[in-house]
Scaffold this motif. Structure first.
Motif, PDB file in Angstrom:
ATOM      1  N   ILE A 183       0.849  -1.312   0.047  1.00 59.31           N
ATOM      2  CA  ILE A 183      -0.075  -0.054  -0.075  1.00 59.31           C
ATOM      3  C   ILE A 183       0.903   1.284  -0.142  1.00 59.31           C
ATOM      4  N   ASN A 184       0.732   2.109  -1.100  1.00 63.33           N
ATOM      5  CA  ASN A 184       1.285   3.374  -1.116  1.00 63.33           C
ATOM      6  C   ASN A 184       0.443   4.321  -0.339  1.00 63.33           C
ATOM      7  N   VAL A 185       0.714   5.273   0.692  1.00 62.17           N
ATOM      8  CA  VAL A 185      -0.355   6.136   1.067  1.00 62.17           C
ATOM      9  C   VAL A 185       0.479   7.546   0.972  1.00 62.17           C
ATOM     10  N   SER A 186      -0.319   8.271  -0.087  1.00 58.88           N
ATOM     11  CA  SER A 186      -0.134   9.620  -0.254  1.00 58.88           C
ATOM     12  C   SER A 186      -0.365  10.549   0.935  1.00 58.88           C
ATOM     13  N   LEU A 187       0.645  11.080   1.241  1.00 54.17           N
ATOM     14  CA  LEU A 187       0.706  11.958   2.767  1.00 54.17           C
ATOM     15  C   LEU A 187       1.672  12.983   2.532  1.00 54.17           C
ATOM     16  N   ASP A 188       1.340  14.117   2.203  1.00 58.78           N
ATOM     17  CA  ASP A 188       2.146  15.293   1.769  1.00 58.78           C
ATOM     18  C   ASP A 188       2.612  16.203   3.054  1.00 58.78           C
ATOM     19  N   ALA A 189       2.108  15.688   4.049  1.00 61.54           N
ATOM     20  CA  ALA A 189       2.418  16.660   5.536  1.00 61.54           C
ATOM     21  C   ALA A 189       2.292  15.807   6.462  1.00 61.54           C
ATOM     22  N   ILE A 190       2.834  16.060   7.726  1.00 58.95           N
ATOM     23  CA  ILE A 190       2.736  15.584   9.097  1.00 58.95           C
ATOM     24  C   ILE A 190       2.086  16.142   9.806  1.00 58.95           C
ATOM     25  N   ASP A 191       2.144  17.523   9.717  1.00 55.33           N
ATOM     26  CA  ASP A 191       1.368  18.522  10.523  1.00 55.33           C
ATOM     27  C   ASP A 191       0.090  18.614  10.046  1.00 55.33           C
ATOM     28  N   LYS A 192      -0.866  18.859  10.933  1.00 55.01           N
ATOM     29  CA  LYS A 192      -2.327  18.717  10.649  1.00 55.01           C
ATOM     30  C   LYS A 192      -2.816  20.016   9.759  1.00 55.01           C
ATOM     31  N   ASP A 193      -2.220  21.092  10.270  1.00 55.67           N
ATOM     32  CA  ASP A 193      -2.425  22.293   9.679  1.00 55.67           C
ATOM     33  C   ASP A 193      -2.196  22.339   8.137  1.00 55.67           C
ATOM     34  N   THR A 194      -0.821  21.803   7.927  1.00 60.46           N
ATOM     35  CA  THR A 194      -0.182  21.746   6.774  1.00 60.46           C
ATOM     36  C   THR A 194      -0.795  20.809   5.926  1.00 60.46           C
ATOM     37  N   PHE A 195      -1.388  19.705   6.140  1.00 63.60           N
ATOM     38  CA  PHE A 195      -2.216  18.878   5.561  1.00 63.60           C
ATOM     39  C   PHE A 195      -3.259  19.236   5.079  1.00 63.60           C
ATOM     40  N   GLU A 196      -3.937  20.110   6.024  1.00 63.56           N
ATOM     41  CA  GLU A 196      -5.297  20.740   5.659  1.00 63.56           C
ATOM     42  C   GLU A 196      -5.269  21.772   4.619  1.00 63.56           C
ATOM     43  N   LYS A 197      -4.117  22.721   4.525  1.00 66.73           N
ATOM     44  CA  LYS A 197      -3.980  23.475   3.594  1.00 66.73           C
ATOM     45  C   LYS A 197      -3.694  22.893   2.154  1.00 66.73           C
ATOM     46  N   VAL A 198      -2.684  21.899   2.316  1.00 63.91           N
ATOM     47  CA  VAL A 198      -2.485  21.118   0.943  1.00 63.91           C
ATOM     48  C   VAL A 198      -3.678  20.258   0.222  1.00 63.91           C
ATOM     49  N   THR A 199      -4.507  19.783   1.115  1.00 60.53           N
ATOM     50  CA  THR A 199      -5.520  18.744   0.675  1.00 60.53           C
ATOM     51  C   THR A 199      -6.661  19.717   0.574  1.00 60.53           C
ATOM     52  N   ARG A 200      -7.064  20.698   1.205  1.00 63.31           N
ATOM     53  CA  ARG A 200      -8.117  21.647   1.321  1.00 63.31           C
ATOM     54  C   ARG A 200      -9.432  20.822   2.028  1.00 63.31           C
ATOM     55  N   ARG A 201      -8.943  19.678   2.689  1.00 58.09           N
ATOM     56  CA  ARG A 201     -10.158  18.837   3.394  1.00 58.09           C
ATOM     57  C   ARG A 201      -9.491  18.537   5.096  1.00 58.09           C
ATOM     58  N   ASP A 202     -10.561  18.373   5.998  1.00 53.48           N
ATOM     59  CA  ASP A 202     -10.159  18.214   7.441  1.00 53.48           C
ATOM     60  C   ASP A 202     -10.428  16.535   7.413  1.00 53.48           C
ATOM     61  N   GLN A 203      -9.240  15.835   7.085  1.00 52.01           N
ATOM     62  CA  GLN A 203      -9.281  14.450   6.917  1.00 52.01           C
ATOM     63  C   GLN A 203      -7.872  13.872   7.552  1.00 52.01           C
ATOM     64  N   TYR A 204      -7.168  14.841   8.096  1.00 57.36           N
ATOM     65  CA  TYR A 204      -5.860  14.055   8.759  1.00 57.36           C
ATOM     66  C   TYR A 204      -5.950  13.065   9.862  1.00 57.36           C
ATOM     67  N   ASP A 205      -6.766  13.357  10.890  1.00 61.78           N
ATOM     68  CA  ASP A 205      -6.931  12.248  11.938  1.00 61.78           C
ATOM     69  C   ASP A 205      -7.240  10.737  11.187  1.00 61.78           C
ATOM     70  N   THR A 206      -8.317  11.204  10.042  1.00 62.58           N
ATOM     71  CA  THR A 206      -8.652   9.616   9.560  1.00 62.58           C
ATOM     72  C   THR A 206      -7.372   8.953   8.875  1.00 62.58           C
ATOM     73  N   VAL A 207      -6.744   9.851   8.037  1.00 64.22           N
ATOM     74  CA  VAL A 207      -5.516   9.352   7.446  1.00 64.22           C
ATOM     75  C   VAL A 207      -4.561   8.921   8.091  1.00 64.22           C
ATOM     76  N   TYR A 208      -3.978   9.692   9.277  1.00 67.06           N
ATOM     77  CA  TYR A 208      -3.218   9.196  10.246  1.00 67.06           C
ATOM     78  C   TYR A 208      -3.543   7.808  11.009  1.00 67.06           C
ATOM     79  N   ASN A 209      -4.777   7.714  11.281  1.00 68.90           N
ATOM     80  CA  ASN A 209      -5.284   6.428  11.999  1.00 68.90           C
ATOM     81  C   ASN A 209      -5.170   5.370  11.154  1.00 68.90           C
ATOM     82  N   ASN A 210      -5.442   5.686   9.884  1.00 69.93           N
ATOM     83  CA  ASN A 210      -5.565   4.408   9.083  1.00 69.93           C
ATOM     84  C   ASN A 210      -4.070   3.961   8.730  1.00 69.93           C
TER      85      ASN A 210
END
Length: 327
Positions: free
Chosen positions: A116-143
């Motif tokens: 499984i390749n996981v696309s993850l362009d930030a480990i900081d939640k705020d940065t993640f949300e700025k890049v993805t424009r969505r509030d999905q950080y916790d779900t991604v990190y948990n999975n």
């Protein structure tokens, strides 16, 4: 066996099952999205199964499932169950943003689909949300942590974006140091659906490596398969490894063993060119196997040697979105 006009063996198929995605990453598409394909323009599950059978019969032994986001497609597991039983197919892998994979982790493991390749362009939640424009950080990190804990072969794909996530390169390496994962840093590519234009990048693979070495000077270069797109390393004391993918510099073109087929049937022999042809109508006509094989052979028989050579043939190629061409 599939062999192109430069005597390169083609044994790896990147097969997109959808062009839709539930994130809106700013390097991939505009915030409003793109014009996604109509449902009847996409391959059905039955068509994807038949196409996979034909491609494996022709020598494909590795299939990577891509999108868009593959798990947006609600019938994806039907396809994966059938794919896992396909004789001659040695490697099934999936590239995902890990937002929707959670309910399927147990079954994926039981099917033996562990890459499984996981696309993850930030480990900081705020940065993640700025890049993805969505509030999905916790779900991604948990999975992601579930996949690691369950023993999946996890590779994290991190695209280096100037002025956006460079500050997360060192932290993600520190966070993953205790786990047997590979963190792969990709150069940014210009397939962003027209969200911006650029002809060069600052953060190429050499600069990314130099940046990492400022924090971790003791790095060992690892042996990699000839067809690998990544240059791989290990930091002293880390269980994890990291890789650099020169996706803009394109140093790996000479050993390319990949073929892409989009969710709508476009055959793409190089990301930096236009589709060679489309298989959807052939799949829905008569003499399916004969027609598919004929067209695949035609496509790989006229490949450019490098992405730079292919790029010169087409104007406006960078107006495409990565989600529409299969990642």
């Amino acid at each position: 066996m599939l062999v192109d006009n430069h005597n390169r063996k083609i044994n790896y198929l990147r097969l997109a099952v959808t062009d839709r995605c539930n994130l809106r990453c700013n390097y991939c598409m505009p915030s409003e999205g793109i014009d996604f394909a109509q449902k009847n323009h996409l391959f059905t599950i039955e068509e994807l199964c038949r196409l996979s059978e034909i491609m494996v019969e022709q020598g494909i032994d590795k299939i990577r499932i891509t999108g868009g986001e593959p798990f947006v497609r609600k019938d994806l597991m039907v396809f994966l169950r059938k794919l896992s039983q396909l004789k001659g197919l040695e490697d099934i892998s999936i590239t995902t943003n890990a937002t929707l994979i959670g309910p399927y982790i147990a079954e994926l493991k039981s099917l033996g689909i562990l890459n499984i390749n996981v696309s993850l362009d930030a480990i900081d939640k705020d940065t993640f949300e700025k890049v993805t424009r969505r509030d999905q950080y916790d779900t991604v990190y948990n999975n992601l942590t579930r996949l690691i804990a369950e023993g999946f072969n996890v590779r994290i794909n991190f695209i280096a974006l100037e002025h956006q996530n460079i500050q997360d390169i060192i932290p993600i390496l520190k966070l993953m140091r205790h786990y047997p994962v590979s963190v792969r840093f990709l150069e940014e590519m210009p397939f962003n659906g027209g969200s911006k234009a650029f002809t060069t990048i600052t953060w190429d693979y050499k600069k990314i490596l130099a940046h990492i070495q400022t924090e971790f000077p003791e790095i060992t270069k690892l042996d990699s398969p000839k067809t690998s797109t990544s240059i791989n390393y290990q930091i002293k004391g880390h269980k994890s490894t990291f890789g650099l993918i020169p996706s803009f510099s394109r140093t790996f073109c000479g050993s390319c063993n990949r073929l892409r087929i989009s969710a709508t049937g476009d055959v793409i022999t190089c990301l930096y060119g236009k589709p060679r042809l489309n298989l959807r109508d052939i799949m829905r006509g008569e003499n399916v196997e004969e027609g598919i094989v004929e067209h695949i052979l035609k496509a790989i028989g006229s490949r450019s040697k490098t992405g730079f050579e292919e790029q010169e043939k087409y104007a406006g190629i960078f107006q495409s979105s990565m989600t529409s061409i299969g990642g």
